[in-house]
Design an enzyme around this catalytic site. Sequence first.
Site, mmCIF file in Angstrom:
data_model
loop_
_atom_site.group_PDB
_atom_site.id
_atom_site.type_symbol
_atom_site.label_atom_id
_atom_site.label_comp_id
_atom_site.label_asym_id
_atom_site.label_seq_id
_atom_site.Cartn_x
_atom_site.Cartn_y
_atom_site.Cartn_z
ATOM 1 N N ASP A 1 0.758 -1.230 -0.028
ATOM 2 C CA ASP A 1 -0.091 0.096 -0.054
ATOM 3 C C ASP A 1 0.941 1.311 -0.061
ATOM 4 O O ASP A 1 0.160 2.387 -0.360
ATOM 5 C CB ASP A 1 -0.903 -0.005 1.120
ATOM 6 C CG ASP A 1 -0.113 -0.057 2.569
ATOM 7 O OD1 ASP A 1 0.895 -0.085 2.334
ATOM 8 O OD2 ASP A 1 -0.754 -0.003 3.524
ATOM 9 N N HIS A 2 2.070 1.105 0.452
ATOM 10 C CA HIS A 2 2.893 2.463 0.600
ATOM 11 C C HIS A 2 3.712 2.944 -0.655
ATOM 12 O O HIS A 2 3.979 4.271 -0.907
ATOM 13 C CB HIS A 2 4.065 2.208 1.479
ATOM 14 C CG HIS A 2 3.426 2.563 3.196
ATOM 15 N ND1 HIS A 2 2.530 1.919 3.496
ATOM 16 C CD2 HIS A 2 3.755 3.367 3.934
ATOM 17 C CE1 HIS A 2 2.260 2.423 4.769
ATOM 18 N NE2 HIS A 2 3.023 3.346 4.885
ATOM 19 N N ASP B 1 3.172 -0.840 11.300
ATOM 20 C CA ASP B 1 2.801 0.526 10.963
ATOM 21 C C ASP B 1 2.291 1.183 12.072
ATOM 22 O O ASP B 1 1.626 0.475 13.052
ATOM 23 C CB ASP B 1 1.948 0.401 9.838
ATOM 24 C CG ASP B 1 1.502 1.785 9.184
ATOM 25 O OD1 ASP B 1 2.129 2.139 8.142
ATOM 26 O OD2 ASP B 1 0.786 2.374 9.933
ATOM 27 N N ARG C 1 -2.224 12.326 10.073
ATOM 28 C CA ARG C 1 -0.772 13.355 10.342
ATOM 29 C C ARG C 1 -0.549 14.639 9.691
ATOM 30 O O ARG C 1 -0.875 14.534 8.385
ATOM 31 C CB ARG C 1 0.464 12.362 10.335
ATOM 32 C CG ARG C 1 0.630 11.310 11.224
ATOM 33 C CD ARG C 1 1.831 10.791 11.393
ATOM 34 N NE ARG C 1 1.905 9.929 12.709
ATOM 35 C CZ ARG C 1 2.081 8.637 12.661
ATOM 36 N NH1 ARG C 1 2.759 8.178 11.656
ATOM 37 N NH2 ARG C 1 1.933 7.900 13.881
ATOM 38 N N SER D 1 5.564 7.706 12.662
ATOM 39 C CA SER D 1 5.386 6.396 12.288
ATOM 40 C C SER D 1 6.343 5.420 12.793
ATOM 41 O O SER D 1 7.547 5.690 13.524
ATOM 42 C CB SER D 1 6.180 6.529 10.560
ATOM 43 O OG SER D 1 5.104 7.399 9.950
ATOM 44 N N ARG E 1 8.348 3.380 11.563
ATOM 45 C CA ARG E 1 9.612 3.055 10.816
ATOM 46 C C ARG E 1 11.064 2.773 11.611
ATOM 47 O O ARG E 1 11.491 3.849 11.977
ATOM 48 C CB ARG E 1 9.837 4.066 9.733
ATOM 49 C CG ARG E 1 10.199 5.212 10.157
ATOM 50 C CD ARG E 1 10.050 6.350 8.757
ATOM 51 N NE ARG E 1 8.789 6.790 8.517
ATOM 52 C CZ ARG E 1 8.248 7.643 8.007
ATOM 53 N NH1 ARG E 1 8.997 8.648 7.576
ATOM 54 N NH2 ARG E 1 6.807 7.824 7.439
#
Length: 781
Positions: free
Chosen positions: A129-130, A194, A476, A671, A673
């Site tokens: 999806d990213h 995520d 965000r 995030s 990440r």
Amino acid sequence: MACYCLTVSRLRLALGTGARRIHVSAAFSAKAKVAMSRFEPGSSINYEKMHENINIVRRRLSRPLTLSEKIVYGHLDDPAGQEIDRGRTYLRLRPDRVAMQDATAQMAMLQFISSGLPKVAVPSTIHCDHLIEAQIGGAQDLQRAKEVNEEVYNFLATAAAKYGVGFWKPGSGIIHQIILENYAYPGVMLIGTDSHTPNGGGLGAICIGVGGADAVDVMAGIPWELKCPKVIGVKLTGALSGWTSPKDVILKVAGILTVKGGTGAIVEYHGPGVDSISCTGMATICNMGAEIGATTSVFPFNHRMKTYMEKTGRGEIATEAERFIDDLVPDNGCEYDQVIEINLSELKPHINGPFTPDLAHPVSDIGAIAKKSGWPLEVKVGLIGSCTNSSYEDMGRAASLAKQALDKGLKCKAQFTVTPGSEQIRATIERDGYAKILSDVGGVVLANACGPCIGQWDRKDVKKGEKNTIVTSFNRNFTGRNDANPATHAFVTSPEIVTALAIAGTLNFNPETDYLTASNGEKFKLEPPTGDELPSRDFDPGQDTYQKPPAESSSVKVNVSPSSNRLQLLEPFDKWHGKDLENMRVLIKVKGKCTTDHISAAGPWLKFRGHLDNISNNLLIGAVNIENDAVNKIKNQLTGEYGGVPDVARHYKANGENWVVVGDENYGEGSSREHAALEPRHLGGRAIIVKSFARIHETNLKKQGLLPLTFADPKDYDKIRPDDKISITGLKSLVPGKPLTAVIKHSDGSQDSISLNHTFNETQIEWFKAGSALNRMKELQ
């Protein structure tokens, strides 16, 4: 579309040691079978085991339990022996599932491959999806993404098949919407790579965002560690109506708690107002709980969840959940660490921003506030959708406003984009006419993906540095988050308010009181939005985009080319040398907010998420250097010249110089990440010293063998100068709860000694000594 047949091997819904299983009714529709067949082999719904664990803990604690505690403690590895103290002890848990989006899955799967294990131990999925950039429209953007990212998608698809992971192809939709439609259910514990994984709390699930190394632990079958969360209760009374939406609940809460007010806590919604919110509305609220730093958010099981599960092919699970209803709601008399009360009948539509998601304003006030603050009033772009607000109900309510405008001869004055959350949502709103209405009013329907929400937006209407305003239904709005333009003023609100403001073309418009002018000159007010909670004709699943893991995968090859600039196999980090860390350089002393976007930018950098060395070229390029208030401009203390942060870091590493980063409050917000932790480790960093950390980032740093440390006295931040050398002493006797000492050597010959706190437990200390959690895992094999 392919026909799916549901078999017990696909859906193993084990219910306790008695081997009682839920069998799928022959009366289930074909669409329901499609959804149910996406449970991987080994998936289980074990309410009886959770019930047994809860009872063990209840007897030990001798007090009523919150819903959060029931689900979390119900997944304890050792409920009889685990020390439980909210906010203090670390819990060892057994989550039910893992979910990974494609940007983070690359590194997670590379780490899993490094572990040497043959298969994942729990059901796991990857969701593409990213990596889909919004440029023209859904179909064209998806096709381009498939071509540009072919190497990465092939790696993820083959790695998923090889190691027993379900794979959702590009175009399937956003990870959190897919989880809500297929995998979340009341009482499940799911971890996802995520930060908006808490979306699943809308179905009564405990879904927690983590870094890839945490996911590897769970996929490897190792008990997963979580600091025992505190519990913040949000009591809802009254009922939503008119222009007020579920999004306004979390926008209000964000204004109360701020971006770090939920750190270390689960936010648990309860009270009579809960029943006025749809299941997908509850998911919206839980999703954006990430913006207050919460571990996760959750709602109690109710009839709205049951209805949603029935519509998405999981009615049998909902029926079973009803048998265990007492485990899926809070006990009477349970105690929360903090309680917030919100009367939904009095709640007004909100809009938060710019530049931070906790700057809350009533929509009725935003025009005057914008004028006073010098924010641009003209709305350049309105964007609806995202993992936070792309439900059928969201799209229907937005379409109801668009239809009113069209009936009066109006279209949006601002540009307008629509991001469906999943292929199922896209197909259903197309079938039911919502997509056409939104398109007719001026909307461009984008791919079923994250797109502009995460910076995957090839925006052309303004130049970088040009001051402008956008309004979104995203989560965000950090500086440069959506379009990489630091001058873009991004505001977060509900899809309904975004649509209204896009039609009006200005922030200075309150749809509850202000009038628009029809094409014939008539003045009119928009009526409050309306929309069905769920489609009357069931969902249309759309195209089949799911690849289930094969039963036999020994012949599957996973290739990573040594010459690839997108993918890179990992080399183990070095072990701790057993000594104190002496005379480390200060790479950068960061001023103010430093999110994971600042530490490891997304947008165009997403293409390097599977290549650690290449993506490390974005290390801290968005952070503000306190020395000169500049971005990506720091002094190289070896040469005396100024350069980019990653360039100086590489120069220090090449010359055998260890370094530290010094930061402010809530460092690593945003995030999940883990690249924000991998990159400093890769480029020679040893410690991150700040006033406070965001939860996920602190854990990610520990996982990669770094020292996340906080000032015992926050004022000591001021003692550190950019040209200092720092030694961290006491590492040989590193134990839980015992502070370390930093000796700060200034260039004028003077020095300071300060105390630094840490939150390492014994297991995490072993990660540090081994060089990383992955190194430690290999040692124990």
